[in-house]
Design a protein around this motif. Structure first.
Motif, PDB file in Angstrom:
ATOM      1  N   GLN A 120      10.791   4.256  12.082  1.00 36.04           N
ATOM      2  CA  GLN A 120      10.064   3.011  11.894  1.00 36.04           C
ATOM      3  C   GLN A 120      11.054   1.889  11.559  1.00 36.04           C
ATOM      4  OE1 GLN A 120       6.661   3.864   9.391  1.00 36.04           O
ATOM      5  NE2 GLN A 120       5.847   1.813   9.550  1.00 36.04           N
ATOM      6  N   LEU A 151       7.926  -0.604  -4.979  1.00 35.81           N
ATOM      7  CA  LEU A 151       7.008  -0.786  -3.860  1.00 35.81           C
ATOM      8  C   LEU A 151       6.080   0.405  -3.730  1.00 35.81           C
ATOM      9  CD1 LEU A 151       9.686  -2.137  -1.438  1.00 35.81           C
ATOM     10  CD2 LEU A 151       7.598  -3.379  -1.970  1.00 35.81           C
ATOM     11  N   TYR A 191       8.113   3.741  -4.136  1.00 35.90           N
ATOM     12  CA  TYR A 191       9.519   3.601  -3.806  1.00 35.90           C
ATOM     13  C   TYR A 191      10.152   2.634  -4.801  1.00 35.90           C
ATOM     14  CZ  TYR A 191       8.753   5.563   0.898  1.00 35.90           C
ATOM     15  OH  TYR A 191       8.448   6.379   1.958  1.00 35.90           O
ATOM     16  N   LEU A 236      12.476   6.959  -2.301  1.00 34.94           N
ATOM     17  CA  LEU A 236      11.160   7.485  -2.623  1.00 34.94           C
ATOM     18  C   LEU A 236      11.190   8.123  -4.005  1.00 34.94           C
ATOM     19  CD1 LEU A 236       8.247   8.156  -1.724  1.00 34.94           C
ATOM     20  CD2 LEU A 236       9.155  10.320  -0.828  1.00 34.94           C
ATOM     21  N   ARG A 284      -0.141   5.554   3.892  1.00 33.94           N
ATOM     22  CA  ARG A 284       0.005   5.956   5.287  1.00 33.94           C
ATOM     23  C   ARG A 284      -1.352   6.425   5.817  1.00 33.94           C
ATOM     24  NH1 ARG A 284       1.144  10.674   7.938  1.00 33.94           N
ATOM     25  NH2 ARG A 284       1.368  11.798   5.972  1.00 33.94           N
ATOM     26  N   LEU A 325      16.103   1.695  -0.263  1.00 30.73           N
ATOM     27  CA  LEU A 325      14.813   2.134  -0.789  1.00 30.73           C
ATOM     28  C   LEU A 325      14.834   3.631  -1.035  1.00 30.73           C
ATOM     29  CD1 LEU A 325      12.545  -0.024   1.387  1.00 30.73           C
ATOM     30  CD2 LEU A 325      11.973   0.503  -0.964  1.00 30.73           C
ATOM     31  N   PHE A 337       3.347  -1.132   3.298  1.00 39.16           N
ATOM     32  CA  PHE A 337       3.830  -1.394   1.955  1.00 39.16           C
ATOM     33  C   PHE A 337       3.074  -2.534   1.276  1.00 39.16           C
ATOM     34  CE2 PHE A 337       7.685   1.160   1.344  1.00 39.16           C
ATOM     35  CZ  PHE A 337       7.788   1.723   2.593  1.00 39.16           C
ATOM     36  N   GLY A 338       2.992  -2.428  -0.049  1.00 43.66           N
ATOM     37  CA  GLY A 338       2.421  -3.495  -0.843  1.00 43.66           C
ATOM     38  C   GLY A 338       3.431  -4.598  -1.083  1.00 43.66           C
ATOM     39  N   GLU A 345      10.170  13.138  -6.189  1.00 35.51           N
ATOM     40  CA  GLU A 345      11.312  13.337  -5.297  1.00 35.51           C
ATOM     41  C   GLU A 345      12.627  13.411  -6.048  1.00 35.51           C
ATOM     42  OE1 GLU A 345      11.962  13.553  -1.732  1.00 35.51           O
ATOM     43  OE2 GLU A 345       9.983  14.428  -2.011  1.00 35.51           O
ATOM     44  N   TYR A 361       2.518   6.413  -1.959  1.00 31.94           N
ATOM     45  CA  TYR A 361       3.933   6.577  -2.259  1.00 31.94           C
ATOM     46  C   TYR A 361       4.408   5.486  -3.213  1.00 31.94           C
ATOM     47  CZ  TYR A 361       3.422   8.997   2.235  1.00 31.94           C
ATOM     48  OH  TYR A 361       2.977   9.806   3.254  1.00 31.94           O
ATOM     49  N   THR A 413       1.907   5.151  10.783  1.00 23.66           N
ATOM     50  CA  THR A 413       2.674   4.038  10.226  1.00 23.66           C
ATOM     51  C   THR A 413       2.497   3.963   8.717  1.00 23.66           C
ATOM     52  OG1 THR A 413       2.395   2.813  12.285  1.00 23.66           O
ATOM     53  CG2 THR A 413       3.021   1.545  10.337  1.00 23.66           C
ATOM     54  N   GLN A 414       3.591   3.670   8.028  1.00 16.61           N
ATOM     55  CA  GLN A 414       3.521   3.508   6.586  1.00 16.61           C
ATOM     56  C   GLN A 414       3.494   2.010   6.290  1.00 16.61           C
ATOM     57  OE1 GLN A 414       6.182   5.368   3.012  1.00 16.61           O
ATOM     58  NE2 GLN A 414       5.414   6.748   4.555  1.00 16.61           N
ATOM     59  N   TYR A 468       5.131  10.839  -4.403  1.00 12.72           N
ATOM     60  CA  TYR A 468       4.084  10.713  -3.409  1.00 12.72           C
ATOM     61  C   TYR A 468       2.883  11.549  -3.852  1.00 12.72           C
ATOM     62  CZ  TYR A 468       5.635  15.196  -1.351  1.00 12.72           C
ATOM     63  OH  TYR A 468       5.995  16.505  -1.128  1.00 12.72           O
ATOM     64  N   LEU A 510       7.038   1.411  15.425  1.00  7.71           N
ATOM     65  CA  LEU A 510       7.166   2.831  15.124  1.00  7.71           C
ATOM     66  C   LEU A 510       7.385   3.571  16.427  1.00  7.71           C
ATOM     67  CD1 LEU A 510       5.208   5.047  12.704  1.00  7.71           C
ATOM     68  CD2 LEU A 510       5.273   5.701  15.107  1.00  7.71           C
ATOM     69  N   GLN A 536      13.560  -0.030  -4.991  1.00  5.63           N
ATOM     70  CA  GLN A 536      14.675  -0.688  -4.313  1.00  5.63           C
ATOM     71  C   GLN A 536      15.543  -1.333  -5.395  1.00  5.63           C
ATOM     72  OE1 GLN A 536      13.591  -3.970  -1.704  1.00  5.63           O
ATOM     73  NE2 GLN A 536      15.060  -3.262  -0.179  1.00  5.63           N
TER      74      GLN A 536
END
Lengths: 113, 110
Positions: free
Chosen positions: A34, B90, B36, B46, B94, B44, B101-102, B59, B34, B98-99, B49, A49, B38
């Motif tokens: 992605q 973040l 994450y 993880l 999913r 980024l 993000f907020g 993780e 999830y 596609t994932q 999850y 993607l 940064q």
């Protein structure tokens, strides 16, 4: 352990140029890849993607390709505009994780008028 | 439509204080969620999850924890913040392949 590398780390181009951002990954057993865009201080916006079985995806002026066997992807931006300025992130999803994405460090793109 | 919310947008906290960041998703049910982080100069990463209520996977070992008390709510917590917890957090979900993000929470620990 999957590692993702993006080259170049930063890129500055004049408006109108076509450009290529590169992404490489060490483990070719991926589920998909992605490309994201991140504006300063903001979240990530999904751009494209590509499934592991696909070779490329296109959206407007963006085209992403995937060569899974060699562990490479490129994001091609045609006719760049100042509004394209942002950080571009590549992320791969492994085949066995619950959608875990491994990200590259990103390419900071600046398109100047 | 489906949207993801995070709050607060920005937070400045002293070392040793507790933390609670919230993420909620609208317009879907039973999403994979999830967290994450940064950090400056790093990519980024993880952190956690969740595939359902009460189901959390970590993780990386760290000073943080996560909980999912409701289907569309994901919370990131800490009992005592460290300087190294500073970063941009973040939340993502999913719905398919596609994932998404907020908008993120910027945390500065002083």
């Amino acid at each position: 352990k999957q590692e993702v590398t993006q080259i170049p780390a930063a890129l500055s181009v004049p408006e109108g140029e076509n450009l290529v951002l590169n992404c490489s990954f060490t483990d070719s057993a991926i589920y998909n890849l992605q490309w994201f865009r991140q504006d300063p201080g903001k979240g990530l916006t999904s751009l494209l993607l590509i499934q592991s079985s696909q070779r490329e995806q296109t959206s407007g002026r963006l085209n992403a390709s995937l060569d899974k066997s060699s562990g490479r992807s490129t994001l091609y931006i045609a006719a760049s505009q100042p509004g394209d300025s942002a950080t571009y992130l590549c992320a791969v999803r492994g085949g066995t994780s619950y959608g875990k994405l491994t990200f590259g460090q990103g390419t900071i793109l600046t398109v100047h008028p | 439509s489906q949207t993801i919310h995070q709050w607060p947008a920005t937070l400045v906290q002293p070392v040793g204080s507790p933390l609670s960041l919230e993420c909620t998703v609208e317009g879907t049910s039973n999403p994979n969620l999830y967290w994450y982080r940064q950090a400056a100069g790093r990519g980024l990463q993880l952190l956690f999850y969740s595939v359902g209520i009460g189901q959390i996977s970590s993780e990386v070992p760290q000073n943080l924890s996560a909980s999912r008390p409701q289907d569309r709510q994901f919370i990131l917590s800490s009992k005592k913040l460290l300087l190294s917890d500073s970063g941009f957090y973040l939340c993502a979900w999913r719905p398919g392949e596609t994932q998404y993000f907020g908008p993120g929470t910027r945390l500065l620990v002083l």
